[in-house]
Design a protein around this motif. Structure first.
Motif, PDB file in Angstrom:
ATOM      1  N   HIS A 169      45.705  44.067  44.141  1.00 42.00           N
ATOM      2  CA  HIS A 169      47.023  44.334  43.556  1.00 42.00           C
ATOM      3  C   HIS A 169      48.142  43.622  44.317  1.00 42.00           C
ATOM      4  O   HIS A 169      49.029  43.012  43.714  1.00 42.00           O
ATOM      5  CB  HIS A 169      47.262  45.854  43.521  1.00 42.00           C
ATOM      6  CG  HIS A 169      48.657  46.210  43.163  1.00 42.00           C
ATOM      7  ND1 HIS A 169      49.558  46.719  44.070  1.00 42.00           N
ATOM      8  CD2 HIS A 169      49.327  46.098  41.990  1.00 42.00           C
ATOM      9  CE1 HIS A 169      50.712  46.914  43.470  1.00 42.00           C
ATOM     10  NE2 HIS A 169      50.605  46.544  42.206  1.00 42.00           N
ATOM     11  N   THR A 194      46.873  45.025  37.555  1.00 38.25           N
ATOM     12  CA  THR A 194      45.604  45.043  38.272  1.00 38.25           C
ATOM     13  C   THR A 194      44.951  46.393  38.025  1.00 38.25           C
ATOM     14  O   THR A 194      45.631  47.416  38.039  1.00 38.25           O
ATOM     15  CB  THR A 194      45.845  44.887  39.780  1.00 38.25           C
ATOM     16  OG1 THR A 194      46.668  43.741  39.980  1.00 38.25           O
ATOM     17  CG2 THR A 194      44.548  44.701  40.536  1.00 38.25           C
ATOM     18  N   THR A 247      42.097  41.684  37.091  1.00 36.30           N
ATOM     19  CA  THR A 247      43.512  41.360  37.259  1.00 36.30           C
ATOM     20  C   THR A 247      43.892  40.501  36.058  1.00 36.30           C
ATOM     21  O   THR A 247      43.256  39.480  35.786  1.00 36.30           O
ATOM     22  CB  THR A 247      43.769  40.588  38.553  1.00 36.30           C
ATOM     23  OG1 THR A 247      43.075  41.250  39.620  1.00 36.30           O
ATOM     24  CG2 THR A 247      45.247  40.552  38.889  1.00 36.30           C
ATOM     25  N   THR A 305      43.692  51.514  42.895  1.00 31.54           N
ATOM     26  CA  THR A 305      44.136  50.115  42.872  1.00 31.54           C
ATOM     27  C   THR A 305      45.262  49.866  43.872  1.00 31.54           C
ATOM     28  O   THR A 305      45.302  48.820  44.508  1.00 31.54           O
ATOM     29  CB  THR A 305      44.640  49.759  41.460  1.00 31.54           C
ATOM     30  OG1 THR A 305      43.662  50.181  40.518  1.00 31.54           O
ATOM     31  CG2 THR A 305      44.843  48.277  41.317  1.00 31.54           C
TER      32      THR A 305
END
Lengths: 414, 418
Positions: free
Chosen positions: A48, A79, A84, A157
């Motif tokens: 991320h 993400t 992603t 995440t």
């Protein structure tokens, strides 16, 4: 039916093209096959953080957003634990601008210290804003490690803790880029009023010269089967006690995934589901209740969540939740109810498919799962599900040994 | 050979095609706008009522809206919901300061059936005591959660100071749920729903007969009861900080009463607003997020009501940089008041705005929303052609003038919570 073309560049980039003649806009979507599940446990939150750095300038272009905005477009990304995804939406006649920008950041980033330092701070503020400074905001930071003991889904995440983000180094950033950001780890999808030959030519023009790199295989630790029901209580400054039951459910490509999805729709249906009627209307036990799935590529979670009414206890609730669960394990859903859910799905699907961006993201995601055409097959799968499938599935999934419970208890004020 | 350092040539947008819906009169002054020729099987009907939070009190408006199809003498809430589910329809109600909007989404072939289920429940809504209790309980619990969030507290506070002593300042508090009576809802429904339909937006390939059937039904509750009246705001600016123990961030709101599309400065001011804070590359984002890393996001925006609008800057920042952030906002506004915006930046924003307008006009649903944005002010679609022209003509001097004229720092209220 969403018609699409697929071609591959020599460097391994997979390209999908879907022609939509009615729009003056174009969508360029890039799905990179990397998510939080690819991080090491000591350096979480990295996929991320990296997504943020992708907007900090590339090797030949100092600023990503400026040229895209000057072309009348805009861009964003997200993400997840699995992927992603980056997208650009801009007037179709400026398609080149998006391809130019995206190809340059696939080639290489600028890797400036300033960008890393600033984005570390931005992500830390995001961590606070979304996970720490909200009532119930940290639930997923607690629930994941309770439900998963080995699989990397055990961290969120955003990362396990702020410290991992503070500690991110430039050498980590460069290594991450080298491993995950190259043509064969990406699916590019273009939508707009173009001809296939034109799209092929423009994509090859911008992406064709990016060097090929080897796609690394993903070997993730398998989540061992649970041996007992696990529960955890956390005390927080929240207005009401909240509960999160989580049951392991099949991975995305398993037929059981669709059973779980439909079952969660049935159980979580607002106003009319058994759970809603029994627990809210009849017993006044909870003020809200819901069921949904996490929708992850690897083994996911089926969640039943809600908030207790003042004066009600977790143990009263537990008894009732298991009664509901037993109901779905023993009783067939009526044809009427199943038909209602299926037609609602049809409506929802028709509305979702209208959006260009939604189509681009879905085509890319299905291609990652194996075949973009999955987008056209899914509808049939849902429509073919029978009541018996759901009951059999419920019996398999809803066992004590397969579940965990996170309780968020309201802090008593002195 | 591809030279990656050279940007591709751009083609500017010169004109955009705007589609106008068909207009059918439900009753005098109550229009139904209809967009057809949809390329897929989706359809939607939107009913706009003069039933917003400023009409009476927010609690009455909000609970009435929430219980419009929650039971009649003959049918329970659950039965009505089942009927809607059986035709695969989705139902939604939203309440803003001036209006309440009921939306029904369905497949084209089911929209009329869904609408009939709605209208029967709606016309005979009985507001059962039990349903009222349930909804109040749910809303109260949700409000408790909301009131722990610094952004919500700051938003409520700035609304209270900007609209001081007018109905626009009202917010729902916990105590309101204790005093609400079923009869208040019944009366509000009678006055502002059964006699309060202001307009209808319809999208879908319906037959003319189906459209006529809906139109005729709508005539029964068309009315102009509570049109928003022009109010007076004090225009005083305020500065308030509320401390919230345990908060990890501080929410900041900076704003003032402004105008809407009917004002001649609206278009130039919206260009200024974009430069300042309304896109990813804005001055505020570039400085406060991308240079200083104080926040995950900061933005400015313009909101519009029938007779006025308001301007707002919103962000959540690390607690220790609250004052530094406010100072930077002030610096950015002062820069716009004293320096000319460089040509490259101005051209970028112009292209960006026109690209966003192209997108906002793309597809029948988006186009109808765009139309709704001018219809609210009694204007027609030519506004957007004027917009394209005015945006293209605007100069750096115009921007500076707008900043001096409308963004005097002393005229802005500043609220922070956290």
């Amino acid at each position: 039916m969403i018609h699409f073309e697929r071609f591959k560049l020599e460097n391994g980039l997979t390209v999908l093209f879907h022609k939509e003649a009615s729009t003056p806009m174009a969508v360029v979507n890039l799905l990179y096959d990397v998510g939080a599940r690819d991080e090491s446990e000591e350096k979480t939150g990295f996929a991320h953080l990296f997504e943020h750095l992708m907007f900090g300038g590339s090797v030949n272009i100092p600023d990503f957003d400026g040229p895209l905005q000057a072309a009348g477009g805009e861009s964003n990304a997200f993400t997840s634990n699995d992927i992603t995804n980056y997208y650009d939406v801009l007037p179709a006649h400026n398609l080149d601008t998006a391809l130019w920008l995206e190809s340059d950041r696939m080639l290489s980033l600028a890797f400036t210290d300033k960008s890393l330092e600033v984005q570390r701070n931005v992500v830390i503020e995001e961590f606070k804003q979304r996970y720490l400074n909200q009532p119930y905001g940290d639930v997923w930071l607690e629930l994941r490690p309770l439900a998963y003991s080995k699989h990397p889904y055990k961290w969120a995440t955003i990362g396990k803790e702020i410290k991992h983000i503070e500690d991110a180094k430039m050498s980590d950033v460069k290594a991450f880029f080298k491993k995950h950001y190259h043509p064969s780890n990406c699916i590019l999808c273009v939508i707009g009023n173009f001809e296939l030959d034109y799209v092929k030519e423009r994509v090859d023009h911008f992406f064709g010269s990016i060097p090929k790199a080897k796609k690394t295989s993903r070997i993730l630790p398998l989540e061992p089967a649970q041996d007992r029901f696990k529960s955890k209580t956390i005390v927080r400054n929240v207005p009401a006690d909240a509960f999160y039951y989580a049951f392991k459910m099949p991975e995305r490509k398993h037929p059981g995934y669709y059973f779980a999805d439909l079952l969660s729709d049935i159980m979580g249906r607002e106003k009319v589901s058994k759970m809603y009627v029994d627990l809210i209307k009849k017993q006044k036990l909870v003020s809200e209740i819901n069921a949904y799935i996490t929708g992850s590529i690897d083994e996911g979670l089926f969640i039943i969540t809600g908030k207790l009414n003042e004066g009600k206890t977790f143990s009263e609730l537990d008894k009732e939740i298991w009664k509901i669960i037993d109901h779905y394990c023993s009783t067939l859903i009526t044809k009427k109810e199943l038909d209602q859910i299926k037609i609602k799905l049809r409506t929802a699907r028709a509305f979702q498919d209208q959006g260009l961006l939604n189509r681009a993201m879905n085509l890319s995601f299905f291609e990652l799962l194996g075949d973009a055409n999955g987008i056209n097959e899914e509808h049939e799968i849902y429509q073919s599900i029978q009541a018996e499938d759901l009951r059999t599935f419920a019996k398999q999934m809803f066992t004590k040994k397969n579940g965990v419970l996170l309780k968020v208890k309201k802090k008593k004020h002195a | 050979m591809l030279n990656r350092q050279v940007a591709p040539k751009l083609t500017p947008i010169k004109s955009i095609e705007f589609a106008v819906p068909e207009v059918v009169e439900i009753k005098k002054g109550i229009p139904l706008y209809w967009t057809k020729n949809i390329a897929n099987e989706t359809a939607k009907i939107e009913l706009h009522f003069h039933a917003g939070t400023t009409v009476k009190t927010p609690i009455v408006a909000s609970l009435t809206a929430g219980l419009l199809i929650a039971g009649t003498k003959k049918k329970t809430a659950v039965q009505i919901q089942h009927a809607l589910d059986a035709v695969g329809a989705y139902y939604d109600v939203s309440v803003s300061q001036e209006q309440a909007i009921v939306t029904i989404y369905a497949l084209n072939s089911y929209l009329l059936q869904a609408f009939d289920i709605f209208q029967e429940a709606f016309m005979h809504a009985a507001f059962p005591e039990k349903e009222l209790k349930e909804l109040s309980n749910e809303r109260q619990e949700k409000l408790k959660v909301q009131l722990q969030k610094v952004n919500v507290l700051a938003q409520r506070k700035i609304q209270q100071v900007l609209f001081e002593e007018t109905p626009y300042a009202q917010v729902i508090s916990q105590g309101d749920y204790l005093t609400i009576r079923r009869s208040d809802l019944i009366q509000f429904h009678q006055e502002n729903y059964l006699n309060g339909l202001a307009k209808v937006f319809l999208v879908g390939n319906l037959s003319n007969d189906d459209m006529q059937a809906m139109k005729n039904t709508c005539a029964a509750f068309a009315g102009t009861q509570a049109k928003p009246v022009k109010g007076q705001f004090s225009m005083k600016s305020h500065m308030v900080h509320e401390d919230k123990k345990d908060a990890l961030q501080t929410a900041i709101r900076i704003g003032k009463i402004m105008f809407n599309k009917t004002h001649p400065d609206f278009i130039p001011f919206s260009v200024l607003n974009t430069i300042l804070g309304d896109y990813f590359g804005s001055r505020l984002m570039s400085n406060i997020r991308e240079d200083k890393g104080y926040t995950y996001g900061i933005g400015s925006y313009m909101m519009e009501n029938t007779h006025f609008g308001y301007f707002m800057i919103a962000t959540e920042v690390a607690k220790e940089v609250r004052e530094a952030t406010i100072q930077e906002v002030k610096n950015e506004i002062e820069r716009l008041q004293t320096e000319l915006v460089p040509n490259e930046e101005l051209e970028l924003v112009k292209s960006y705005l026109l690209g966003q307008l192209l997108k906002a006009a793309d597809g029948p649903y988006a186009m109808l929303d765009l139309f709704s944005g001018v219809e609210l002010h009694g204007m027609d679609i030519s506004f957007y052609n004027k917009y394209i022209q005015k945006v293209q003509e605007i100069t750096a001097e115009d921007i500076r003038e707008m900043a001096c004229k409308h963004l005097d720092w002393k005229s802005l209220s500043i609220i922070s919570v956290g």
